[in-house]
Motif scaffolding. Structure first.
Motif, short mmCIF file in Angstrom:
data_model
loop_
_atom_site.label_atom_id
_atom_site.label_comp_id
_atom_site.label_asym_id
_atom_site.label_seq_id
_atom_site.Cartn_x
_atom_site.Cartn_y
_atom_site.Cartn_z
N ARG A 103 75.10 38.13 33.48
CA ARG A 103 74.14 39.20 33.14
C ARG A 103 74.56 39.95 31.90
NH1 ARG A 103 72.25 41.54 38.91
NH2 ARG A 103 74.41 42.17 39.09
N ALA A 104 75.90 40.11 31.74
CA ALA A 104 76.40 40.81 30.56
C ALA A 104 76.02 40.06 29.30
CB ALA A 104 77.92 40.96 30.65
N ALA A 105 76.16 38.72 29.32
CA ALA A 105 75.84 37.93 28.12
C ALA A 105 74.36 38.09 27.77
CB ALA A 105 76.17 36.47 28.36
N LEU A 106 73.49 38.10 28.80
CA LEU A 106 72.06 38.27 28.53
C LEU A 106 71.78 39.66 27.93
CD1 LEU A 106 70.73 36.53 31.77
CD2 LEU A 106 70.27 35.78 29.42
N ARG A 107 72.57 40.65 28.41
CA ARG A 107 72.40 42.00 27.87
C ARG A 107 72.83 42.04 26.39
NH1 ARG A 107 75.93 44.68 30.88
NH2 ARG A 107 77.39 45.16 29.21
N TYR A 108 73.97 41.42 26.09
CA TYR A 108 74.43 41.41 24.69
C TYR A 108 73.38 40.76 23.78
CZ TYR A 108 79.08 42.20 26.77
OH TYR A 108 80.13 42.70 27.47
N TYR A 109 72.77 39.72 24.30
CA TYR A 109 71.75 39.00 23.52
C TYR A 109 70.58 39.93 23.22
CZ TYR A 109 68.70 35.01 22.31
OH TYR A 109 67.87 34.12 21.67
N GLY A 110 70.15 40.69 24.25
CA GLY A 110 69.07 41.65 24.07
C GLY A 110 69.46 42.76 23.10
N GLU A 111 70.70 43.22 23.24
CA GLU A 111 71.17 44.31 22.37
C GLU A 111 71.21 43.88 20.91
OE1 GLU A 111 74.00 46.52 25.73
OE2 GLU A 111 74.93 45.32 24.15
N ALA A 112 71.32 42.56 20.67
CA ALA A 112 71.34 42.05 19.30
C ALA A 112 69.93 41.90 18.75
CB ALA A 112 72.07 40.70 19.27
N GLY A 113 68.93 42.32 19.54
CA GLY A 113 67.55 42.33 19.05
C GLY A 113 66.75 41.11 19.47
N ALA A 114 67.34 40.22 20.26
CA ALA A 114 66.61 39.03 20.70
C ALA A 114 65.83 39.35 21.97
CB ALA A 114 67.59 37.89 20.95
N ALA A 115 64.70 38.66 22.16
CA ALA A 115 63.90 38.86 23.37
C ALA A 115 64.59 38.14 24.52
CB ALA A 115 62.49 38.32 23.16
N ASN A 116 64.96 38.89 25.57
CA ASN A 116 65.71 38.25 26.66
C ASN A 116 65.01 38.33 28.00
OD1 ASN A 116 66.06 40.92 27.25
ND2 ASN A 116 68.31 40.87 27.34
N SER A 117 63.76 38.80 28.00
CA SER A 117 63.14 38.96 29.33
C SER A 117 62.79 37.59 29.91
CB SER A 117 61.92 39.89 29.25
OG SER A 117 60.75 39.17 29.11
N GLY A 118 63.12 37.42 31.17
CA GLY A 118 62.86 36.15 31.85
C GLY A 118 63.84 35.05 31.48
N LEU A 119 64.77 35.34 30.59
CA LEU A 119 65.72 34.33 30.15
C LEU A 119 66.83 34.15 31.19
CD1 LEU A 119 65.71 32.93 27.29
CD2 LEU A 119 67.67 34.39 26.76
N THR A 120 67.22 32.91 31.45
CA THR A 120 68.34 32.69 32.37
C THR A 120 69.61 32.45 31.55
OG1 THR A 120 68.15 30.30 32.44
CG2 THR A 120 66.81 31.54 34.01
N PHE A 121 70.74 32.47 32.24
CA PHE A 121 72.02 32.22 31.56
C PHE A 121 72.06 30.79 31.00
CE2 PHE A 121 76.58 31.08 31.64
CZ PHE A 121 77.04 32.01 30.72
N LEU A 122 71.48 29.85 31.75
CA LEU A 122 71.47 28.46 31.27
C LEU A 122 70.63 28.34 30.00
CD1 LEU A 122 71.23 26.37 34.58
CD2 LEU A 122 73.21 26.65 33.08
N ASP A 123 69.52 29.13 29.94
CA ASP A 123 68.71 29.15 28.71
C ASP A 123 69.57 29.61 27.54
OD1 ASP A 123 66.48 28.50 30.22
OD2 ASP A 123 65.83 30.59 30.44
N LEU A 124 70.37 30.64 27.82
CA LEU A 124 71.21 31.22 26.76
C LEU A 124 72.21 30.18 26.25
CD1 LEU A 124 71.50 34.02 25.37
CD2 LEU A 124 73.38 34.48 26.96
N LEU A 125 72.82 29.45 27.19
CA LEU A 125 73.77 28.39 26.80
C LEU A 125 73.07 27.37 25.92
CD1 LEU A 125 75.73 27.50 30.10
CD2 LEU A 125 76.48 28.96 28.23
N SER A 126 71.87 26.99 26.33
CA SER A 126 71.14 25.97 25.59
C SER A 126 70.74 26.48 24.20
CB SER A 126 69.94 25.55 26.44
OG SER A 126 68.87 25.18 25.65
N ARG A 127 70.32 27.75 24.11
CA ARG A 127 69.97 28.32 22.79
C ARG A 127 71.17 28.31 21.86
NH1 ARG A 127 65.49 33.14 23.35
NH2 ARG A 127 64.08 31.92 24.65
#
Ligand SMILES: [Zn+2]
Length: 390
Positions: free
Chosen positions: A270-294
């Motif tokens: 959850r922290a990684a998804l938060r960091y991603y959002g804080e960097a200005g990226a849209a993270n709603s509905g995103l899973t951790f696996l999505d983040l790895l793949s991105r």
């Protein structure tokens, strides 16, 4: 004055010796199968006649079966022994979002499995779980079911027999054992997920097992399971291992436990998804696996978010290394799929603060197929009969 009868003492101790020998032989068959009686005798230093007696008993108890006859030079044809895979275990992995129910044989091989959503209400969750266990049991007709092992995303107290701490699940002080045991007529054992992963590691990784080992599970939160001197460490009320809720920064974000800035709010998925959002990226509905793949597809902000998470994972592990001095740390979770990305950062962070005299532990990803917790539930049930981890 109480009179002690020496004959009775002798009787008791020879019984204990017999029980220990039985467990040693059973564990050797479990870890080395297929194995002959002669090899068992050589490996545990017991006489062939003693081994034969123990093996006959294990066959009578249907723990062990005789396999095909081997061929050795000079006409010897030993019979090989292995565990009876007709003895099965129901494994249940409860996570905040989903529950997996699976059937495993005594060798940890899963034959069927189903996944259901985790209800927020513990009562209906247990009803759905019981239905699922019944469906799995229907597929196991004719086999001997040893029991139901359950892995929990929280701490389970062996004193009150209840789930005492599960901040990401929000089932408060709930008795899971009684309704499941009543409905199925089976023995039910519960264990924290990280502890279950410790059992899975020492039980199924026969050659690499360490006696001083910490498992760090990383998902919605962070849990640790601790094996010290070959013993699982539970602590008072089953609460040992909550490094995930030690604050790294008391002014940090609010945590599920009610505190602030705990290790897990900086280093969980959850922290990684938060960091991603804080960097200005849209993270709603995103899973951790999505983040790895991105990140793998060149998304720089995703890669940076994972890097920050990895740094915090390593920093938090310094507490574990300084406090417990494990020989090995095993990491469990989806992040192990991108170990090339995480491993070096975590290792550098831990290495940066090794105390003089302290060693750098080996930090490995679990052989992760998402089944470590389930394999742990199998070990949880079997360990009662097998007795020892190694
Ligand atoms: Zn916390």
């Amino acid at each position: 004055m109480k009179v002690i009868d020496p004959k009775r003492i002798q009787g008791a101790s020879s019984e204990v010796v017999r029980d220990i020998n039985r467990r040693i032989v059973l564990n050797l068959i479990r870890t080395r199968h297929p194995i002959s009686r002669a090899d068992l005798s050589r490996l545990c230093g017991l006489q062939r006649s003693t081994i034969s007696l123990i093996v006959e008993q294990l066959i009578a108890e249907s723990w062990v079966i005789e396999g095909p006859t081997g061929r050795l030079p000079r006409g010897r044809r030993p019979t090989f022994l292995r565990l009876n895979d007709e003895r099965v275990i129901v494994g249940v992995d409860i996570r905040p979002s989903q529950i997996t129910v699976a059937l495993s044989d005594a060798n940890g091989k899963f034959t069927s499995r189903e996944v259901i959503a985790t209800s927020t209400d513990p009562k209906s969750a247990v009803e759905e779980l019981i239905e699922s266990i019944r469906r799995i049991l229907a597929s196991s007709r004719g086999k001997k079911v040893e029991g139901v092992g359950i892995s929990l995303p929280g701490r389970f107290s062996h004193i009150s027999d209840r789930l005492v701490f599960a901040p990401n699940l929000k089932w408060r002080d709930f008795d899971l054992r009684t309704p499941i045991s009543k409905a199925t007529g089976l023995e039910v054992e519960l264990e924290n997920a990280a502890n279950a992963c410790v059992l899975a590691t020492v039980w199924f990784e026969h050659n690499e097992a360490s006696r001083d080992l910490v498992v760090v599970t990383v998902s919605e939160g962070i849990g640790t399971g601790i094996l010290m001197n070959g013993q699982l460490l539970r602590g008072y009320n089953g609460m040992a291992g909550e490094f995930g809720h030690v604050p790294l920064d008391t002014k940090g974000p609010v945590c599920g436990c009610g505190g602030r800035g705990c290790w897990e709010v900086f280093a969980s998925n959850r922290a990684a998804l938060r960091y991603y959002g804080e960097a200005g990226a849209a993270n709603s509905g995103l899973t951790f696996l999505d983040l790895l793949s991105r990140a793998d597809h060149g998304d720089v902000r995703a890669a940076k978010a994972l890097e920050t998470m990895a740094q915090y994972l390593g920093r938090g592990m310094r507490m574990i290394v300084a406090g417990l001095a494990p020989e090995r740390i095993v990491v469990v979770g989806d992040l192990t799929r991108s170990w090339n990305r995480f491993g070096p950062i975590i290792e550098a962070e831990v290495r940066a603060q090794i105390l003089p005299g302290g060693g750098m532990p080996r930090i490995d990803p679990a052989h992760e197929d998402g089944m470590a917790r389930l394999r742990g539930t199998v070990a949880l049930i079997l360990q009662k009969d097998f007795g020892v981890y190694f």
